[in-house]
Structures are given as C-alpha cells and as structure tokens.
Enzyme design. Structure first.
Site, PDB file in Angstrom:
ATOM      1  N   GLN A 108       0.732  14.376  26.801  1.00 12.58           N
ATOM      2  CA  GLN A 108      -0.225  15.382  26.340  1.00 12.58           C
ATOM      3  C   GLN A 108      -1.623  15.033  26.839  1.00 12.58           C
ATOM      4  O   GLN A 108      -2.112  13.930  26.602  1.00 12.58           O
ATOM      5  CB  GLN A 108      -0.221  15.459  24.813  1.00 12.58           C
ATOM      6  N   TYR A 144      14.129  18.061  24.287  1.00 11.35           N
ATOM      7  CA  TYR A 144      13.086  18.026  25.323  1.00 11.35           C
ATOM      8  C   TYR A 144      12.147  16.852  25.013  1.00 11.35           C
ATOM      9  O   TYR A 144      10.925  16.992  24.988  1.00 11.35           O
ATOM     10  CB  TYR A 144      12.286  19.329  25.368  1.00 11.35           C
ATOM     11  N   GLU A 176      16.906  14.707  26.862  1.00 12.19           N
ATOM     12  CA  GLU A 176      15.983  15.140  27.921  1.00 12.19           C
ATOM     13  C   GLU A 176      16.765  15.285  29.228  1.00 12.19           C
ATOM     14  O   GLU A 176      17.575  14.420  29.565  1.00 12.19           O
ATOM     15  CB  GLU A 176      14.856  14.121  28.079  1.00 12.19           C
ATOM     16  N   CYS A 193     -16.684  16.766  36.675  1.00 11.51           N
ATOM     17  CA  CYS A 193     -15.923  17.577  35.735  1.00 11.51           C
ATOM     18  C   CYS A 193     -16.199  17.086  34.325  1.00 11.51           C
ATOM     19  O   CYS A 193     -15.851  15.946  33.983  1.00 11.51           O
ATOM     20  CB  CYS A 193     -14.424  17.489  36.043  1.00 11.51           C
ATOM     21  N   CYS A 195       4.108  25.781  23.565  1.00 14.58           N
ATOM     22  CA  CYS A 195       2.836  25.999  24.257  1.00 14.58           C
ATOM     23  C   CYS A 195       2.709  27.453  24.732  1.00 14.58           C
ATOM     24  O   CYS A 195       1.786  27.791  25.470  1.00 14.58           O
ATOM     25  CB  CYS A 195       2.690  25.036  25.436  1.00 14.58           C
TER      26      CYS A 195
END
Length: 340
Positions: free
Chosen positions: A172, A201, A222, A48, A296
């Site tokens: 991330q 969050y 959270e 990959c 996102c």
C-alpha cells in the site's frame, strides 16, 4: 506516498504555463508524470510533493545521470530507446530507500555507473535494482528484476509488523492511511482468538500477518507465486507460525482447502476488477460467518456484494471508506458482510 513511478520520454510535453513563460526548455528529454489520459505526453517533474526529500533527490540524480548518458530515453510512439521508468520507494517508518530503474535492455556497465552516480550524489539506497522489459504496454509490470547494489528488498513497518518490500512487489503506497485501513479490517473481522481466517488475494501477506495475533489460524491464497514466497518471508520476519500461504486460483483454492478446515472469517482484497463470479460462488459455498471485503473500486465491489447477498444468505452490515489517495477520486471501501 511511500512509492512513486515516473516515466522517461524522448519528447517533453510542456504545460500552458511553461509555454507562456517564454523560457526555453529542453524538449528531447523528460522524466516525470503523464498528462491525464495521454500515454505519449510526459511532463518533466523536478520535485514531487507526494514523496520525501530523499526520494526527490533520487529523482534529480537519476535525471542528471540519464541526460549525461549515451543511452536514449524511451520514444513512446516509436517504441525504441533505453530508459523507460523510475520507481522510487521510501519506507515511511524505516527511512529506507529502494530505487528501481526500468530499461529495455540489460546493460550491467550502465547500471554499475548508475550505482556509482547515486553514491557520489550522497544517496544510499538499501537496494538498487534494474527492471528489464521490452513490452510495448505502458507499464513496468512484468519486468525481469536484477539487483545491482544492496539487498533484494527494503523494509517498511505497518502497524505492529515489519515487511520486506521487493522492487516489483505490491505494498500500500500510503503507509499512514494503510494503518487506518488495517484498523477497520480488524474491527470488522471482530476476532476473538479462536477463529480460522481465510485471506483472499493476500499478496505479500500484510493483512494475514497483522490479523494472525488475533486468530487461531490464518490461511492466505494468492495467484502470484512470487508474492506467496514473499509472504512466507514476511511471516518469518514477524514470527507468525499460525499463518499459511497457498498459491493458485482463488476459486480453486477456496473449494479445495485442506480437509477439516472450517473457515469462520474471510478477508478479501481483490484488484480493481473485483472478484471473479466463480470466486464469489465458491465463497458462498464456503459460507463463512463474516466476510470483510476491501475494494479500491466501488462499482465491482457493489456488483460482488449483490451476488454474495443473493437469496438472503448474507447482508451488508456496515461499510467504511478509507481515503488512501487524498485529492484524487480514488477511495478504498471496506464492507462487512454477515451471514444471516
């Protein structure tokens, strides 16, 4: 990417190029990626290019081990078999590797042999873990985690911070682009050092910790208790005593902050579905001067921004997309919302 997830399958799906090549392929095993939109079609992946050479070596070693094993890969339609997923993490700035093998059962003898095989292949992950799940859904989330070798986490550096990343924790996946994302968030927050920041969050505390040096106090909220525990560990690693983390629902957390807390800036980074309407209304009631909204998924973000700006209380002053997933349709977007 610093993370890739691969699926096992008891039936290999061939591409048109593979079929037309006339070459014979083993059809009863695959370890790779799903064909677009198909839960039961797994393409076998040798290499990959989105991940490092070390991660590709881990992928190859895992394939060899699983094929030689007496345990079966997962039958996606019959919901049986042993091997389900392989999650590989590689610290872009630390050169550390974490390997998470997800199976349907906990078999310590198999995992011990797997650890030995990785070592014999010249690989030295800082963590080898086994995730166990019998759930039928096509996801590795919610697996019970067992550490079979090494540490419970790996480390990754992001900006000025270092973060412990758990086998099933969120981080991330594009480190370099994430550093750019943090720069945008920091610029929009425009902190002078005297502000109280609320990070919604907050996950494992990445934004909270990286903003802490520019604020008087940062409070992260959270829902996932395990992530909050990890955030506190990360705060200790980075020596940020002015960060505080709370576990619970967002709207309740916003409405029931400790007495005397006046929030100046809110940073919110919700999942793809966006913020719940209750959380949006709680945020309006809190009335911070600035809101930095990281998304996102542009559609839920636009809907949330419209609700925040209803009645001319706020306006969207600026927006900056950040491409964390090049050559895909996905993009992160950071919006600055300012109180009138």
């Amino acid at each position: 990417r610093n993370k890739m997830e691969f699926s096992f399958a008891a039936r290999r799906w061939l591409t048109r190029e593979e079929i037309s090549s006339g070459e014979e392929f083993r059809r009863d095993f695959a370890l790779g990626l799903h064909a677009p939109g198909a839960f039961d079609r797994v393409l076998d992946i040798d290499t990959c290019p989105l991940q490092t050479e070390t991660a590709n070596a881990s992928l190859s070693a895992t394939r060899d081990f699983a094929i030689a094993s007496s345990e079966e890969p997962y039958h996606l339609r019959d919901n049986r078999g042993f091997y389900r997923y392989l999650i590989l993490r590689r610290g872009f700035n630390t050169d550390q590797t974490l390997v998470l093998l997800v199976t349907t059962e906990r078999k310590p003898d198999v995992m011990a042999a797997y650890v030995e095989h990785l070592s014999a292949s010249g690989l030295k992950p800082v963590c080898v873990a086994n995730g166990v799940t019998a759930r039928l859904g096509s996801t590795s989330e919610g697996a019970e985690i067992h550490i079979d070798a090494g540490d419970a986490t790996m480390a990754e550096r992001l900006g000025d911070g270092v973060f412990a990343v758990a086998p099933d924790g969120f981080f991330q996946p594009n480190t370099l682009a994430a550093e750019r994302l943090v720069d945008v968030v920091s610029s929009f927050a425009a902190l002078s050092g005297s502000e109280t920041v609320l990070d919604l969050y907050c996950g494992v505390g990445v934004l909270s910790i990286l903003l802490a040096g520019r604020a008087e106090k940062v409070i992260g909220i959270e829902k996932n208790a395990a992530s909050v525990d990890q955030a506190r560990v990360n705060a200790s690693l980075n020596d940020t005593p002015n960060t505080y983390f709370l576990s619970g629902d967002l709207d309740e957390g916003i409405r029931h902050l400790p007495d005397g807390i006046q929030v100046d800036v809110v940073v919110t980074d919700p999942p793809r579905a966006g913020m719940h309407s209750n959380a949006v209304q709680a945020l309006r009631a809190l009335a911070p001067k600035r809101i930095v909204y990281v998304s996102c998924h542009p559609k839920p973000q636009a809907e949330n921004l419209a609700a925040l700006c209803a009645g001319d209380m706020y306006y969207v002053a600026e927006a900056q997309p950040v491409d964390l997933f090049p050559q895909t349709p996905h993009v992160e977007n950071v919006a600055l919302v300012v109180r009138r």
